[in-house]
Design an enzyme around this catalytic site. Structure first.
Site, PDB file in Angstrom:
ATOM      1  N   THR A   1      -4.303  -1.057   6.894  1.00 35.09           N
ATOM      2  CA  THR A   1      -3.950   0.310   7.297  1.00 35.09           C
ATOM      3  C   THR A   1      -5.114   1.285   7.058  1.00 35.09           C
ATOM      4  OG1 THR A   1      -1.679  -0.195   6.663  1.00 35.09           O
ATOM      5  CG2 THR A   1      -2.223   2.136   6.960  1.00 35.09           C
TER       6      THR A   1
ATOM      7  N   ARG B   1      -4.216   5.150  14.853  1.00 40.38           N
ATOM      8  CA  ARG B   1      -4.966   6.246  15.465  1.00 40.38           C
ATOM      9  C   ARG B   1      -4.560   6.428  16.912  1.00 40.38           C
ATOM     10  NH1 ARG B   1     -11.275   6.235  15.122  1.00 40.38           N
ATOM     11  NH2 ARG B   1     -11.107   3.972  15.028  1.00 40.38           N
TER      12      ARG B   1
ATOM     13  N   HIS C   1     -15.517   1.858   6.489  1.00 41.86           N
ATOM     14  CA  HIS C   1     -15.026   1.531   7.827  1.00 41.86           C
ATOM     15  C   HIS C   1     -15.009   2.846   8.597  1.00 41.86           C
ATOM     16  CE1 HIS C   1     -12.959  -0.463  10.985  1.00 41.86           C
ATOM     17  NE2 HIS C   1     -11.790   0.083  10.782  1.00 41.86           N
TER      18      HIS C   1
ATOM     19  N   GLY D   1       3.523  -4.150  13.898  1.00 43.40           N
ATOM     20  CA  GLY D   1       3.005  -3.423  15.068  1.00 43.40           C
ATOM     21  C   GLY D   1       1.991  -4.275  15.792  1.00 43.40           C
TER      22      GLY D   1
ATOM     23  N   ASN E   1      -0.123   7.738   5.900  1.00 37.61           N
ATOM     24  CA  ASN E   1      -0.288   6.334   5.551  1.00 37.61           C
ATOM     25  C   ASN E   1      -0.371   6.101   4.047  1.00 37.61           C
ATOM     26  OD1 ASN E   1      -0.074   5.719   8.186  1.00 37.61           O
ATOM     27  ND2 ASN E   1      -2.221   5.206   8.528  1.00 37.61           N
TER      28      ASN E   1
HETATM   29  P1  NAI Z   1       1.354   0.198  15.144  1.00 36.37           P
HETATM   30  O1  NAI Z   1       1.852   1.595  15.216  1.00 36.37           O
HETATM   31  O2  NAI Z   1       1.384  -0.645  16.345  1.00 36.37           O
HETATM   32  O3  NAI Z   1       2.156  -0.575  13.991  1.00 36.37           O
HETATM   33  C1  NAI Z   1       2.450  -0.023  12.767  1.00 36.37           C
HETATM   34  C2  NAI Z   1       3.807  -0.589  12.365  1.00 36.37           C
HETATM   35  O4  NAI Z   1       4.080  -0.194  11.011  1.00 36.37           O
HETATM   36  C3  NAI Z   1       4.941  -0.069  13.220  1.00 36.37           C
HETATM   37  O5  NAI Z   1       5.629  -1.165  13.809  1.00 36.37           O
HETATM   38  C4  NAI Z   1       5.835   0.684  12.225  1.00 36.37           C
HETATM   39  O6  NAI Z   1       7.216   0.608  12.524  1.00 36.37           O
HETATM   40  C5  NAI Z   1       5.494  -0.025  10.948  1.00 36.37           C
HETATM   41  N1  NAI Z   1       5.807   0.717   9.726  1.00 36.37           N
HETATM   42  C6  NAI Z   1       5.653   2.027   9.474  1.00 36.37           C
HETATM   43  N2  NAI Z   1       6.077   2.302   8.234  1.00 36.37           N
HETATM   44  C7  NAI Z   1       6.508   1.151   7.691  1.00 36.37           C
HETATM   45  C8  NAI Z   1       7.054   0.786   6.440  1.00 36.37           C
HETATM   46  N3  NAI Z   1       7.226   1.684   5.477  1.00 36.37           N
HETATM   47  N4  NAI Z   1       7.394  -0.508   6.235  1.00 36.37           N
HETATM   48  C9  NAI Z   1       7.214  -1.426   7.202  1.00 36.37           C
HETATM   49  N5  NAI Z   1       6.693  -1.139   8.407  1.00 36.37           N
HETATM   50  C10 NAI Z   1       6.350   0.128   8.647  1.00 36.37           C
HETATM   51  O7  NAI Z   1      -0.130   0.273  14.555  1.00 36.37           O
HETATM   52  P2  NAI Z   1      -1.256  -0.841  14.618  1.00 36.37           P
HETATM   53  O8  NAI Z   1      -2.064  -0.665  15.830  1.00 36.37           O
HETATM   54  O9  NAI Z   1      -0.642  -2.142  14.330  1.00 36.37           O
HETATM   55  O10 NAI Z   1      -2.168  -0.378  13.382  1.00 36.37           O
HETATM   56  C11 NAI Z   1      -1.671  -0.511  12.060  1.00 36.37           C
HETATM   57  C12 NAI Z   1      -2.626   0.143  11.076  1.00 36.37           C
HETATM   58  O11 NAI Z   1      -3.845  -0.597  11.033  1.00 36.37           O
HETATM   59  C13 NAI Z   1      -3.015   1.567  11.446  1.00 36.37           C
HETATM   60  O12 NAI Z   1      -3.139   2.360  10.284  1.00 36.37           O
HETATM   61  C14 NAI Z   1      -4.396   1.393  12.079  1.00 36.37           C
HETATM   62  O13 NAI Z   1      -5.184   2.567  12.032  1.00 36.37           O
HETATM   63  C15 NAI Z   1      -4.932   0.304  11.203  1.00 36.37           C
HETATM   64  N6  NAI Z   1      -6.056  -0.434  11.744  1.00 36.37           N
HETATM   65  C16 NAI Z   1      -7.016  -0.818  10.857  1.00 36.37           C
HETATM   66  C17 NAI Z   1      -8.091  -1.535  11.274  1.00 36.37           C
HETATM   67  C18 NAI Z   1      -9.112  -1.981  10.276  1.00 36.37           C
HETATM   68  O14 NAI Z   1     -10.190  -2.429  10.650  1.00 36.37           O
HETATM   69  N7  NAI Z   1      -8.844  -1.889   8.982  1.00 36.37           N
HETATM   70  C19 NAI Z   1      -8.293  -1.882  12.688  1.00 36.37           C
HETATM   71  C20 NAI Z   1      -7.186  -1.491  13.526  1.00 36.37           C
HETATM   72  C21 NAI Z   1      -6.102  -0.786  13.067  1.00 36.37           C
END
Ligand code: NAI
Length: 410
Positions: free
Chosen positions: A220, A183, A276, A111, A196
């Site tokens: 995540t 989010r 976080h 993603g 998640n």
């Molecule tokens: P996004 O929605 O753009 O990407 C998530 C991807 O995971 C999607 O492409 C989806 O198809 C894929 N996915 C879902 N289930 C899957 C599985 N079982 N196997 C493989 N791929 C799968 O979300 P984004 O913006 O990339 O965020 C990802 C995560 O990171 C979210 O939970 C977000 O809240 C978190 N996050 C954490 C941060 C941190 O500081 N730790 C900062 C920003 C985001």
């Protein structure tokens, strides 16, 4: 910040000493040259280039003690390894064929965050392969191809490919988990927990089966709970499961502080610890700008406002953009590069506490040094009593949420 290159090492002369300040950068080429010439790199807070040797037991002695693993004094840090020489030979830790290393990083979840992490990792040009895995295989394939096209422009040799499953990705040294739901405006990180947890638990189990020696970096959300969940689901030693949040939160605090004009962001020395989210703890007693205590450089009310804004920065970006991914993806890649390069940089990461800071058996953001095998050490810094109390409170809140998660899934 000064960047020291090979030419500076040459100037120190064979068997000599190069004195650098704590936040300076010593390039990889300079380190290699220092090894060749037997030049010692001495690091100290107020030390600048000096032709004369340091006093016995001074910065050099303390740095040498730190290098021997005898504890890192608070005013001493290893030179930053933040600058990678692009195209440099793979570090031993990730060179294929060396002690089971694969030279491969897998990013599960192609993603927004996964895409940027992949880009930063490919651009660094230190791995043989970066693999993007996503249930939306077309998206992973598209990003892998698009990113591969940039190799001609950016000059990296790292191969980028996609896979539909973790198994197809193959064994890896490092696995970054960004899979899950992100989010949306108005959502808290905790709103994501059930969805998640199922995804992260499943992915971590599969990673353990395919890559039993890997280090997992969880991204995540909700981060602290998901990191603990991934650790449990993988069955890995806790050193090999770490969470990315503190590095990002620290960067946000640094940048917001720099906006006051006090110093450049990279010269703001601070750490974001705790959770976080709401229970983020930024110990201001330790924070400095260009070596000056932040509490002396900036009014307390302004500092408090900066901390509050740093704590809410994720939501602020999500409110504007419906997602936040550039700094998060960059931070995740930075952690992997710190491990692969064994830089020993002091940074914040979510790790399992085992009594440090009076906290036990819960993942929480703490100061750490990372290495090829994941967590090298948790660094115990002296905190003000209210900061320590806030850190312990954060750990308690996380522990409660982890308990609720375990109860819900059992
Ligand atoms: P996004 O929605 O753009 O990407 C998530 C991807 O995971 C999607 O492409 C989806 O198809 C894929 N996915 C879902 N289930 C899957 C599985 N079982 N196997 C493989 N791929 C799968 O979300 P984004 O913006 O990339 O965020 C990802 C995560 O990171 C979210 O939970 C977000 O809240 C978190 N996050 C954490 C941060 C941190 O500081 N730790 C900062 C920003 C985001």
């Amino acid at each position: 910040m000064t960047v020291w290159g090979a030419v500076d090492v040459d100037a120190a002369g064979e068997g000599g000493t190069l004195h650098v300040a704590a936040r300076d950068v010593v390039t990889p080429l300079a380190r290699e040259r220092a090894e060749e010439l037997g030049v010692t790199i001495a690091v100290g807070r107020s030390v600048t280039a000096s032709p004369s040797p340091p006093p016995a037991g001074g910065a050099l002695g303390r740095w040498a003690a730190a290098a021997r693993g005898e504890g890192v004094p608070q005013d001493i840090r290893p030179p930053s390894g933040a600058l990678y020489r692009r195209g440099a030979p793979l570090p031993d830790a990730v060179r294929p064929g060396r002690a089971g290393a694969t030279g491969r990083v897998i990013i599960v979840g192609a993603g927004h965050v996964g895409m940027i992490a992949a880009m930063r990792l490919a651009d660094a040009d230190v791995f043989a392969e970066v693999v993007l895995v996503d249930i939306d295989e077309g998206r992973a394939a598209g990003i892998a191809l698009d990113l591969t096209h940039t190799s001609a422009l950016r000059g990296f040799a790292t191969r980028v490919r996609h896979a539909g499953t973790v198994a197809e990705g193959g064994a890896a040294d490092y696995v970054v988990i960004t899979a899950g739901r992100a989010r949306e405006p108005g959502m808290s990180r905790a709103d994501l927990v059930d969805t998640n947890a199922a995804i992260v638990g499943d992915v971590a189990g599969k990673v353990a089966a395919i890559s039993p020696r890997a280090v997992i970096v969880v991204v995540t959300n909700p981060l602290d709970e998901m990191t603990q969940h991934a650790w449990q689901a993988s069955g890995f030693p806790s050193e090999r499961v770490v969470g990315m949040a503190g590095l990002l939160d620290t960067a946000r605090f640094q940048v917001l502080t720099a906006l006051t004009g006090v110093a450049r962001a990279a010269r703001i020395d601070a750490l974001a610890l705790g959770s976080h989210g709401e229970e983020m703890v930024i110990p201001l007693s330790r924070a400095t700008a260009d070596g000056t205590a932040l509490s002396r450089a900036i009014a307390r009310t302004t500092l408090d406002a900066i901390v509050t804004r740093a704590r809410g920065s994720g939501a602020e970006v999500v409110g504007l953009l419906k997602t936040a991914f550039m700094a998060p993806g960059t931070s995740a890649a930075q952690m992997v590069l710190a491990m692969a390069g064994n830089t020993g940089e002091l940074m914040s990461a979510a790790v399992l506490a085992r009594g440090e800071y009076g906290i036990r058996d819960v993942y929480v953001g703490l100061p750490v040094r990372l290495g090829p095998g994941g967590l090298r050490e948790i660094v115990e810094l002296e905190l003000a009593p209210d900061e320590l109390a806030a850190l312990r409170e954060a750990a308690d809140r996380i522990q409660e949420r982890v308990g609720a998660l375990a109860g819900a899934s059992s």
